[in-house]
Motif scaffolding. Structure first.
Motif, PDB file in Angstrom:
ATOM      1  N   VAL A   1      19.216  30.720  -9.016  1.00 22.13           N
ATOM      2  CA  VAL A   1      18.487  30.803 -10.274  1.00 22.13           C
ATOM      3  C   VAL A   1      18.026  32.261 -10.432  1.00 22.13           C
ATOM      4  N   SER A   2      18.465  32.895 -11.471  1.00 21.82           N
ATOM      5  CA  SER A   2      18.120  34.299 -11.679  1.00 21.82           C
ATOM      6  C   SER A   2      17.325  34.458 -12.961  1.00 21.82           C
ATOM      7  N   GLN A   3      16.450  35.444 -12.968  1.00 24.15           N
ATOM      8  CA  GLN A   3      15.636  35.746 -14.137  1.00 24.15           C
ATOM      9  C   GLN A   3      15.701  37.245 -14.401  1.00 24.15           C
TER      10      GLN A   3
ATOM     11  N   SER B   1      11.407  38.687 -24.643  1.00 25.30           N
ATOM     12  CA  SER B   1      12.161  37.546 -24.125  1.00 25.30           C
ATOM     13  C   SER B   1      12.381  37.679 -22.634  1.00 25.30           C
ATOM     14  N   ILE B   2      12.407  36.537 -21.970  1.00 30.85           N
ATOM     15  CA  ILE B   2      12.763  36.462 -20.556  1.00 30.85           C
ATOM     16  C   ILE B   2      13.976  35.535 -20.465  1.00 30.85           C
ATOM     17  N   LYS B   3      14.965  35.993 -19.694  1.00 30.43           N
ATOM     18  CA  LYS B   3      16.179  35.193 -19.597  1.00 30.43           C
ATOM     19  C   LYS B   3      16.264  34.501 -18.244  1.00 30.43           C
ATOM     20  N   CYS B   4      16.873  33.334 -18.250  1.00 29.23           N
ATOM     21  CA  CYS B   4      17.054  32.582 -17.009  1.00 29.23           C
ATOM     22  C   CYS B   4      18.453  31.981 -16.993  1.00 29.23           C
ATOM     23  N   GLU B   5      19.073  32.097 -15.835  1.00 25.46           N
ATOM     24  CA  GLU B   5      20.407  31.527 -15.659  1.00 25.46           C
ATOM     25  C   GLU B   5      20.496  30.853 -14.298  1.00 25.46           C
ATOM     26  N   GLN B   6      21.134  29.700 -14.261  1.00 27.91           N
ATOM     27  CA  GLN B   6      21.372  29.036 -12.976  1.00 27.91           C
ATOM     28  C   GLN B   6      22.856  28.744 -12.820  1.00 27.91           C
ATOM     29  N   ASN B   7      23.338  28.958 -11.602  1.00 28.52           N
ATOM     30  CA  ASN B   7      24.761  28.735 -11.327  1.00 28.52           C
ATOM     31  C   ASN B   7      24.957  27.544 -10.397  1.00 28.52           C
ATOM     32  N   LEU B   8      24.022  26.613 -10.451  1.00 30.46           N
ATOM     33  CA  LEU B   8      24.054  25.447  -9.569  1.00 30.46           C
ATOM     34  C   LEU B   8      24.676  24.232 -10.235  1.00 30.46           C
TER      35      LEU B   8
ATOM     36  N   PRO C   1      11.202  28.315 -26.320  1.00 31.34           N
ATOM     37  CA  PRO C   1      12.326  28.283 -25.393  1.00 31.34           C
ATOM     38  C   PRO C   1      13.619  28.072 -26.168  1.00 31.34           C
ATOM     39  N   LYS C   2      14.702  28.591 -25.601  1.00 33.85           N
ATOM     40  CA  LYS C   2      16.000  28.380 -26.222  1.00 33.85           C
ATOM     41  C   LYS C   2      17.028  28.174 -25.123  1.00 33.85           C
ATOM     42  N   SER C   3      17.833  27.134 -25.291  1.00 34.26           N
ATOM     43  CA  SER C   3      18.848  26.813 -24.299  1.00 34.26           C
ATOM     44  C   SER C   3      20.211  26.824 -24.965  1.00 34.26           C
ATOM     45  N   PRO C   4      20.932  27.942 -24.888  1.00 33.31           N
ATOM     46  CA  PRO C   4      22.250  28.011 -25.534  1.00 33.31           C
ATOM     47  C   PRO C   4      23.288  27.126 -24.857  1.00 33.31           C
ATOM     48  N   ASP C   5      23.113  26.904 -23.571  1.00 30.51           N
ATOM     49  CA  ASP C   5      23.965  25.979 -22.819  1.00 30.51           C
ATOM     50  C   ASP C   5      23.168  25.533 -21.609  1.00 30.51           C
ATOM     51  N   LYS C   6      23.686  24.585 -20.865  1.00 31.63           N
ATOM     52  CA  LYS C   6      22.834  23.990 -19.825  1.00 31.63           C
ATOM     53  C   LYS C   6      22.625  24.917 -18.640  1.00 31.63           C
ATOM     54  N   ALA C   7      23.319  26.043 -18.590  1.00 28.10           N
ATOM     55  CA  ALA C   7      23.113  26.999 -17.507  1.00 28.10           C
ATOM     56  C   ALA C   7      22.069  28.063 -17.841  1.00 28.10           C
ATOM     57  N   HIS C   8      21.611  28.079 -19.073  1.00 29.30           N
ATOM     58  CA  HIS C   8      20.677  29.119 -19.511  1.00 29.30           C
ATOM     59  C   HIS C   8      19.471  28.515 -20.214  1.00 29.30           C
ATOM     60  N   LEU C   9      18.300  29.059 -19.894  1.00 29.49           N
ATOM     61  CA  LEU C   9      17.089  28.689 -20.620  1.00 29.49           C
ATOM     62  C   LEU C   9      16.247  29.951 -20.757  1.00 29.49           C
ATOM     63  N   ASN C  10      16.183  30.452 -21.984  1.00 26.96           N
ATOM     64  CA  ASN C  10      15.460  31.690 -22.251  1.00 26.96           C
ATOM     65  C   ASN C  10      14.093  31.368 -22.837  1.00 26.96           C
ATOM     66  N   LEU C  11      13.181  32.298 -22.653  1.00 22.47           N
ATOM     67  CA  LEU C  11      11.818  32.117 -23.165  1.00 22.47           C
ATOM     68  C   LEU C  11      11.477  33.306 -24.048  1.00 22.47           C
TER      69      LEU C  11
ATOM     70  N   VAL D   1       2.818  35.364 -14.208  1.00 22.64           N
ATOM     71  CA  VAL D   1       4.179  35.314 -13.676  1.00 22.64           C
ATOM     72  C   VAL D   1       4.835  34.058 -14.229  1.00 22.64           C
ATOM     73  N   TYR D   2       6.002  34.216 -14.794  1.00 18.65           N
ATOM     74  CA  TYR D   2       6.727  33.102 -15.382  1.00 18.65           C
ATOM     75  C   TYR D   2       7.922  32.767 -14.492  1.00 18.65           C
ATOM     76  N   PHE D   3       7.977  31.497 -14.102  1.00 13.80           N
ATOM     77  CA  PHE D   3       9.053  31.036 -13.236  1.00 13.80           C
ATOM     78  C   PHE D   3       9.975  30.100 -14.006  1.00 13.80           C
ATOM     79  N   CYS D   4      11.249  30.328 -13.812  1.00 13.13           N
ATOM     80  CA  CYS D   4      12.266  29.402 -14.273  1.00 13.13           C
ATOM     81  C   CYS D   4      12.679  28.543 -13.077  1.00 13.13           C
ATOM     82  N   ALA D   5      13.045  27.313 -13.315  1.00 13.33           N
ATOM     83  CA  ALA D   5      13.500  26.431 -12.239  1.00 13.33           C
ATOM     84  C   ALA D   5      14.585  25.522 -12.792  1.00 13.33           C
ATOM     85  N   SER D   6      15.354  24.938 -11.884  1.00 12.67           N
ATOM     86  CA  SER D   6      16.368  23.979 -12.312  1.00 12.67           C
ATOM     87  C   SER D   6      16.474  22.862 -11.287  1.00 12.67           C
ATOM     88  N   SER D   7      17.011  21.737 -11.726  1.00 17.17           N
ATOM     89  CA  SER D   7      17.236  20.615 -10.821  1.00 17.17           C
ATOM     90  C   SER D   7      18.335  19.735 -11.391  1.00 17.17           C
ATOM     91  N   PRO D   8      19.017  18.983 -10.511  1.00 16.81           N
ATOM     92  CA  PRO D   8      19.971  17.997 -11.019  1.00 16.81           C
ATOM     93  C   PRO D   8      19.189  16.862 -11.671  1.00 16.81           C
TER      94      PRO D   8
END
Lengths: 117, 118
Positions: free
Chosen positions: A4-6, A20-27, A66-76, A88-95
């Motif tokens: 998970v990267s920010q 804006s803060i960007k978040c991407e997960q490759n999981l 928040p904006k989610s262009p696809d399920k791998a990205h969630l931007n704030l 501090v703003y944290f992005c997280a992901s889970s199945p």
């Protein structure tokens, strides 16, 4: 490999600006979250998305979008920044979970320290 | 709403000794999950251990173990043979049971800052 990267990791800006803060997960996870950690280290959920659909919105001011262009990205995106937005703003992901399935942990990004001056 | 309380803002332990961090929670649900996360100075949130409420057996992960008392709504973390690298903020977190097709938030305690003295 970063799960998970920010970006950015640090953000300093003035009151009234929009950022804006960007978040991407490759999981390959379906669910993503934004948490806010205040100056006293208290962590609180802001939003969650499941497959690009907003699921949780914890009475966050509507300056936060928040904006989610696809399920791998969630931007704030934050409009009209205020001093109290410094955190501090944290992005997280889970199945996705389901009854009877193993509970899955949430994987956190490295956090973005936002300072509003 | 669920709440999580960590009554110890700060704790310290000597290297190689054992320390226990306290956590209590309030919920009306019978099925849920509990976690301990570690946040070192690097800021990264790292899962230490998790416990499913329906399991009576306490979870263990190497030097980390929990004492889960469901009736008392208590979930303490024991760190054995403490190491300098264990120094961090420790957060207890509660998660509701999974919803069909939904996502579940974590409710965090306010954290305990652990110092490990050499």
């Amino acid at each position: 490999d970063t799960a998970v990267s920010q970006t950015p990791k640090y953000l300093v800006t003035q009151m009234g600006n929009d950022k804006s803060i960007k978040c991407e997960q490759n999981l390959g996870h379906d669910t993503m979250y934004w948490y806010k950690q205040d100056s006293k280290k208290f962590l609180k959920i802001m939003f969650s998305y499941n497959n690009k659909e907003l699921i949780i919105n914890e009475t966050v001011p509507n300056r936060f979008s928040p904006k989610s262009p696809d399920k791998a990205h969630l931007n704030l995106h934050i409009n009209s920044l205020e001093l109290g937005d410094s955190a501090v703003y944290f992005c997280a992901s889970s199945p996705p979970s389901a009854r009877g399935a193993w509970v899955y942990e949430q994987y956190f990004g490295p956090g973005t320290r936002l300072t509003v001056t | 709403a669920q709440t999580v309380t960590q009554s110890q803002p700060e704790m310290s332990v000597q290297e190689a000794e054992t320390v226990t961090l306290s956590c209590t929670y309030d919920t009306s649900e019978s099925d849920y999950y509990l976690f301990w996360y570690k946040q070192p100075p690097s800021r990264q949130m790292i899962l230490v251990i998790r416990q499913e409420a329906y399991k009576q057996q306490n979870a263990t992960e190497n030097r980390f173990s929990v004492n889960f008392q469901k009736a008392a709504k208590s979930f303490s973390l024991k760190i054995s043979d403490s190491q300098l690298g264990d120094a961090a903020m420790y957060f207890c977190a509660y998660r509701s049971p999974p919803l069909q097709g939904g996502s579940e938030k974590l409710v965090f305690g306010k954290g305990t800052k652990l110092t490990v003295n050499p």
